[in-house]
Design a protein around this motif. Sequence first.
Motif, PDB file in Angstrom:
ATOM      1  N   ARG A  88    -127.154 -30.061  60.975  1.00 55.66           N
ATOM      2  CA  ARG A  88    -126.147 -30.399  61.968  1.00 55.66           C
ATOM      3  C   ARG A  88    -124.839 -30.624  61.231  1.00 55.66           C
ATOM      4  O   ARG A  88    -124.837 -30.911  60.022  1.00 55.66           O
ATOM      5  CB  ARG A  88    -126.552 -31.647  62.753  1.00 55.66           C
ATOM      6  N   SER A  90    -122.738 -33.045  61.105  1.00 57.44           N
ATOM      7  CA  SER A  90    -122.642 -34.361  60.480  1.00 57.44           C
ATOM      8  C   SER A  90    -124.027 -34.856  60.094  1.00 57.44           C
ATOM      9  O   SER A  90    -124.956 -34.845  60.916  1.00 57.44           O
ATOM     10  CB  SER A  90    -121.992 -35.359  61.453  1.00 57.44           C
ATOM     11  N   SER A  92    -124.837 -37.958  59.404  1.00 55.73           N
ATOM     12  CA  SER A  92    -125.125 -39.198  60.126  1.00 55.73           C
ATOM     13  C   SER A  92    -125.655 -38.901  61.526  1.00 55.73           C
ATOM     14  O   SER A  92    -126.566 -39.581  62.014  1.00 55.73           O
ATOM     15  CB  SER A  92    -123.867 -40.074  60.199  1.00 55.73           C
ATOM     16  N   ASP A  93    -125.098 -37.881  62.199  1.00 55.65           N
ATOM     17  CA  ASP A  93    -125.600 -37.490  63.511  1.00 55.65           C
ATOM     18  C   ASP A  93    -127.001 -36.891  63.398  1.00 55.65           C
ATOM     19  O   ASP A  93    -127.860 -37.128  64.260  1.00 55.65           O
ATOM     20  CB  ASP A  93    -124.663 -36.475  64.170  1.00 55.65           C
ATOM     21  N   THR A  97    -130.757 -38.068  65.314  1.00 56.27           N
ATOM     22  CA  THR A  97    -131.247 -37.142  66.342  1.00 56.27           C
ATOM     23  C   THR A  97    -132.536 -36.481  65.864  1.00 56.27           C
ATOM     24  O   THR A  97    -133.597 -37.089  65.903  1.00 56.27           O
ATOM     25  CB  THR A  97    -130.170 -36.110  66.713  1.00 56.27           C
ATOM     26  N   SER A 137    -125.999 -30.660  56.121  1.00 54.51           N
ATOM     27  CA  SER A 137    -124.804 -30.829  56.960  1.00 54.51           C
ATOM     28  C   SER A 137    -123.652 -30.071  56.328  1.00 54.51           C
ATOM     29  O   SER A 137    -123.688 -29.719  55.149  1.00 54.51           O
ATOM     30  CB  SER A 137    -124.446 -32.316  57.101  1.00 54.51           C
ATOM     31  N   GLU A 158    -128.046 -29.334  68.017  1.00 53.02           N
ATOM     32  CA  GLU A 158    -126.771 -29.229  68.745  1.00 53.02           C
ATOM     33  C   GLU A 158    -125.973 -28.022  68.228  1.00 53.02           C
ATOM     34  O   GLU A 158    -124.833 -28.138  67.787  1.00 53.02           O
ATOM     35  CB  GLU A 158    -125.958 -30.520  68.605  1.00 53.02           C
ATOM     36  N   GLU A 161    -122.200 -27.019  68.670  1.00 51.51           N
ATOM     37  CA  GLU A 161    -121.107 -27.673  67.930  1.00 51.51           C
ATOM     38  C   GLU A 161    -120.418 -26.720  66.962  1.00 51.51           C
ATOM     39  O   GLU A 161    -119.274 -26.930  66.577  1.00 51.51           O
ATOM     40  CB  GLU A 161    -121.649 -28.846  67.104  1.00 51.51           C
TER      41      GLU A 161
END
Length: 471
Positions: A88, A90, A92-93, A97, A137, A158, A161
Amino acid sequence: MEQKQLFINGVGSILTDRSTPTYSEYDPSVIPWQLKVVADIKFKYDYSIGTHEVLLSGAIGSGKSVLAAHLVIDHALRFPNSRIGIGRRSLSDLKVTIFRTITEHLEDDLLKPYVEKILENTAQIHFNNGSIVEGVSWADKRWQKLRSRVYSFFVFEEAIENEHDSLQAFIEVRQRVGRVRHVKENIILYCTNPGSPASHLYKYFFTEKQPTKHIYFSLTEQNPFLPKSYVEQLKRDLPPKEAQRQLYGNWIEVDKERIYYAYSDNVNKLKKLYEINLMLPISISFDFNLALGKPMSAVLSQYDRAKDTFYFFDEIILHGSRTLDVMEELHAKGYLELNVVWEVHGDATGGARTTNSKLSNYEIIKEYLANYKTKTGLKINFRMLVPSSNPPIRERHNIVNAYCQNALGQNRLFIYEKCKMLHEGMMLTSLKKGADFVEDDSKEWQHSTTALGYRVVYTSQNKVIIKGGNF
């Protein structure tokens, strides 16, 4: 331990007190589209023709993440020394998730002998058979770090994005899946809510069809473990076009020219003066600016909790001015003489020290209000309601649009006659060309809409009555 049915995020099983089923609890047959994905990957795809790419085009709450987590672990267990990437923009995201869902899926007594270690900081999982799951990331755009990796399976979380400046992530990963020679089952999984038909993902899967590309659709209402109240709340919180995407799985275009497409000149704009309700607090919400063409902007509003509705009734737009000038203008308009509670909302960055003062913008506002006395000698009752950080831009847009009109057809945001700049901004504010959800702030009207957005988001996310003041 008492068992119960899963009601959020999950896919059919009898569960304990968890929101994610474990590997052995998971039953894909409960939701037919999930069973089809699992069966196709294991028994249908012809891997001799290359890596297969799978688009999980799913609405909110349809179970994409749990399915992806199951497929990741299944691949790691069935193919020793496999290499699986989960990515992803990020890190941290990613951790909160898909990585979290995978680790929760691994909380299974039957799997304990197979898991060597889990590294939370780097989002890695090592299995005793040599398989490794690693988090990736690319927010820093250092694409070269992907070039030393090889994968047999990769999950894009995601995926929508990754438009414009992040498309290189797709290119790099596609070149690196299928290079673990002893693993013949090679998959790239794209998990995403639907987006624009102009997006890379749409064009790549819907218009460039190949035997190695597959699309699976899922809807929120297909998940039998979601309570009906959850779906109804989504309909209330989403603007109509976002509901078409997020609830009904449609790849449709949201107005490219207007950010606040749900705002109507005929419905949300009231061509009359507002009558202030002295029983409700008055909010002043700020967007701070000093640059040329970017005015200091503040908007005044009241919020009726019983109706969950906002009323914006005046604005202060000052070019080349200081925060104190806004407060003096507020005084000149006579509003500070009203016997009401005041609420201060706005840009979270206003908590930093300004270039022309030893105090931050909010310290200036707080000091002004704390020292102000009405003509009758009364002090003002006020409260500072400013978040520690600003909401994501896209989230702010969606929430404001949902108040202009939601999927149920309700209108819960109105702008009155005095807010001429704010009305113009709601009609005309657009995105920067080629940018992901970044507003074009070169137009002066944009800043008043941002101030409105800060107020709406904060209040909508903190729907409790706050007592007291002067803090």
